[in-house]
Design a protein around this motif. Sequence first.
Motif, PDB file in Angstrom:
ATOM      1  N   SER A 252       0.819  -1.215   0.000  1.00 25.68           N
ATOM      2  CA  SER A 252       0.000   0.000   0.000  1.00 25.68           C
ATOM      3  C   SER A 252       0.854   1.266   0.000  1.00 25.68           C
ATOM      4  O   SER A 252       0.350   2.357  -0.239  1.00 25.68           O
ATOM      5  N   GLY A 253       2.145   1.119   0.276  1.00 22.64           N
ATOM      6  CA  GLY A 253       3.009   2.296   0.411  1.00 22.64           C
ATOM      7  C   GLY A 253       2.829   3.006   1.742  1.00 22.64           C
ATOM      8  O   GLY A 253       3.465   4.017   2.021  1.00 22.64           O
ATOM      9  N   GLU A 254       1.961   2.483   2.578  1.00 25.46           N
ATOM     10  CA  GLU A 254       1.691   3.165   3.854  1.00 25.46           C
ATOM     11  C   GLU A 254       2.293   2.433   5.033  1.00 25.46           C
ATOM     12  O   GLU A 254       2.124   1.213   5.176  1.00 25.46           O
ATOM     13  N   ALA A 255       2.965   3.195   5.871  1.00 27.86           N
ATOM     14  CA  ALA A 255       3.584   2.611   7.061  1.00 27.86           C
ATOM     15  C   ALA A 255       2.521   1.941   7.936  1.00 27.86           C
ATOM     16  O   ALA A 255       1.400   2.443   8.058  1.00 27.86           O
ATOM     17  N   THR A 256       2.886   0.808   8.542  1.00 28.31           N
ATOM     18  CA  THR A 256       1.969   0.130   9.460  1.00 28.31           C
ATOM     19  C   THR A 256       1.999   0.815  10.826  1.00 28.31           C
ATOM     20  O   THR A 256       2.934   1.556  11.143  1.00 28.31           O
ATOM     21  N   PHE A 271       8.504  -9.669  -1.548  1.00 33.33           N
ATOM     22  CA  PHE A 271       9.733  -9.804  -2.333  1.00 33.33           C
ATOM     23  C   PHE A 271       9.729  -8.905  -3.562  1.00 33.33           C
ATOM     24  O   PHE A 271      10.752  -8.310  -3.912  1.00 33.33           O
ATOM     25  N   ASP A 272       8.583  -8.775  -4.234  1.00 30.76           N
ATOM     26  CA  ASP A 272       8.561  -8.082  -5.521  1.00 30.76           C
ATOM     27  C   ASP A 272       8.442  -6.563  -5.433  1.00 30.76           C
ATOM     28  O   ASP A 272       8.497  -5.895  -6.463  1.00 30.76           O
ATOM     29  N   LEU A 273       8.311  -6.014  -4.260  1.00 32.76           N
ATOM     30  CA  LEU A 273       8.288  -4.546  -4.176  1.00 32.76           C
ATOM     31  C   LEU A 273       9.681  -3.992  -4.467  1.00 32.76           C
ATOM     32  O   LEU A 273      10.682  -4.557  -4.011  1.00 32.76           O
ATOM     33  N   PRO A 274       9.761  -2.873  -5.218  1.00 31.35           N
ATOM     34  CA  PRO A 274      11.085  -2.340  -5.571  1.00 31.35           C
ATOM     35  C   PRO A 274      11.930  -1.938  -4.349  1.00 31.35           C
ATOM     36  O   PRO A 274      13.154  -1.952  -4.418  1.00 31.35           O
ATOM     37  N   ALA A 275      11.290  -1.613  -3.244  1.00 30.29           N
ATOM     38  CA  ALA A 275      12.055  -1.156  -2.071  1.00 30.29           C
ATOM     39  C   ALA A 275      12.655  -2.311  -1.274  1.00 30.29           C
ATOM     40  O   ALA A 275      13.536  -2.097  -0.435  1.00 30.29           O
ATOM     41  N   THR A 276      12.211  -3.538  -1.536  1.00 31.27           N
ATOM     42  CA  THR A 276      12.559  -4.626  -0.617  1.00 31.27           C
ATOM     43  C   THR A 276      14.031  -5.028  -0.693  1.00 31.27           C
ATOM     44  O   THR A 276      14.729  -5.059   0.330  1.00 31.27           O
ATOM     45  N   GLU A 277      14.514  -5.347  -1.895  1.00 28.12           N
ATOM     46  CA  GLU A 277      15.907  -5.800  -1.980  1.00 28.12           C
ATOM     47  C   GLU A 277      16.901  -4.723  -1.527  1.00 28.12           C
ATOM     48  O   GLU A 277      17.833  -5.031  -0.759  1.00 28.12           O
ATOM     49  N   PRO A 278      16.721  -3.436  -1.964  1.00 30.76           N
ATOM     50  CA  PRO A 278      17.648  -2.407  -1.441  1.00 30.76           C
ATOM     51  C   PRO A 278      17.621  -2.306   0.080  1.00 30.76           C
ATOM     52  O   PRO A 278      18.662  -2.096   0.715  1.00 30.76           O
ATOM     53  N   PHE A 279      16.448  -2.493   0.677  1.00 28.71           N
ATOM     54  CA  PHE A 279      16.352  -2.455   2.142  1.00 28.71           C
ATOM     55  C   PHE A 279      17.187  -3.582   2.754  1.00 28.71           C
ATOM     56  O   PHE A 279      18.012  -3.356   3.651  1.00 28.71           O
TER      57      PHE A 279
END
Length: 496
Positions: A252-256, A271-279
């Motif tokens: 959702s792009g929204e912080a929990t 896994f497939d979100l663009p931010a995940t691997e860089p994180f």
Amino acid sequence: MTTVSSGAGVVADAVIPAPVDLEPGEGVLDLTTVTIEAPDDVTARLAGELLAAAGAAVGPHDGVPVVLTPDPAAGPAGSESPERYTLTVTADGATVAAPGRAGLLHGVRTLRQLVNAGRGEAGGALEVGAVVVRDAPRYPWRGLSLDVVRHWFGPADLRAVVDLVGSYKMNRLHLHLSDDQGWRLDIPSRPALTKLSSEGAVSGAKGGFLSADEYRELQEYAAEREIVIVPEIDVPGHINAATHAYGELMPSGEATDSYDGIEVGFSKLSFDLPATEPFLRDVFTDVARMTLGPWVHFGGDEVLTMQADEFGRFVVLCQELIAEAGKTAVAWQEAAGPADDDAPDLVRPGTLLQYWDMRPDPAPFVRAAQVGARFVLSPADRAYLDMKYTPEHPLGQQWAGFVELRDSYDWDPAAVIDGLPESAVEGVSAAVWTETLLTRDDLFSMLLPRLAAVAETAWSRPEAKDWASFRVRVAVEAAAWRRDGAPYHPTPQIDW
Ligand code: TNX
């Protein structure tokens, strides 16, 4: 072993974990004042601290000599453990011979217990009967896994835990540093983790975190004592503290929201979100860079709502990132993958899997061992020291049953996983989760006396272990706990 009295109140049968070989001799050594000779200043200082804690006056001149000497020939015949040692006590002095500093410290730890045993609770004479102890561990990994997320335990508590772990010759302290409730280690490339998620803990308790400097100092404190800190960043589940800090990790792009309950299994990365691997790359690269020891633990437990295929991609990626950063990966047993003959192998050779849940089919673990994974055993019904001792115990959980002292003592690490060859067992780790433990006293009363039992299970071979003897030795050791004000649970299984 039998209890040996070789002088007024001098007890030789006092060593936990039980040594390979202990031979009483003639005469008594008085350690009231001690002069230490050691190969370097740090070893001398640490030996001095251990003996001073037992009541000895440690000074530069004229004390009874306690000599620590490097000696590759020390230890039991045939042992190649780098931690082996020989302690020799005569009426004139004590010598510890060992190939390395770990063994030198272990020898002094044994001497400290012998002194304590003679002194008792009232703090009597510092006398030790003449003895030769030849000793070496059964397994190289003897640890404690400690959750500092559900409730926060800061540097002073952690140093006390390092000292306790060391006193039973354990050599790993694994810190569970991230979970749903909080994030406990400063990550320079991802400052929001501690900025937004370090204050939380269970039920609104006060959080906290280790700064980079505090983390380094803790590791140095442990390393001096030959204990390696193993950091755990738990992914892809147990991750709400991160999704609270970085909304980009959510579809959702929204912080929990922050979370202060004790449910498990609801949070996850994608896994497939663009931010995940860089994180993951940032976090594991920073953690590896900040870590002195060779291991980084990436968790992997209880991701209850993720498909096996996505989970597998996380397991492969985390091992890759940790290897690229120069470390060996450790993960909870789930990283072995599902019990499915067609599933791909997830673990790399050399990865350590920490076994905890006795319920699943052992087939994936046996297969992982064939690929070259090694096992650290923390079976919850034996080694989870957050389980209640009995149904009436005021602290702890009970999902794995009740773990009385004898349960934590009477088990063989080689027989825990059906079909696993003993050569795949790296060692044993006690574990303590802190959902119900708020203070250092709470924590220590769950650790003692059970940590001593797990330590003996990790160090001593089956032929040296004996419950009747352990009962006597624990009662002897408890006099030192009472003198030092260390809280312990006075289980009725022991004649205190
Ligand atoms: C299971 S052990 C967990 C933890 C809990 C613990 C409570 C493991 C890998 N996961 O998240 O704190 O049970 O005993």
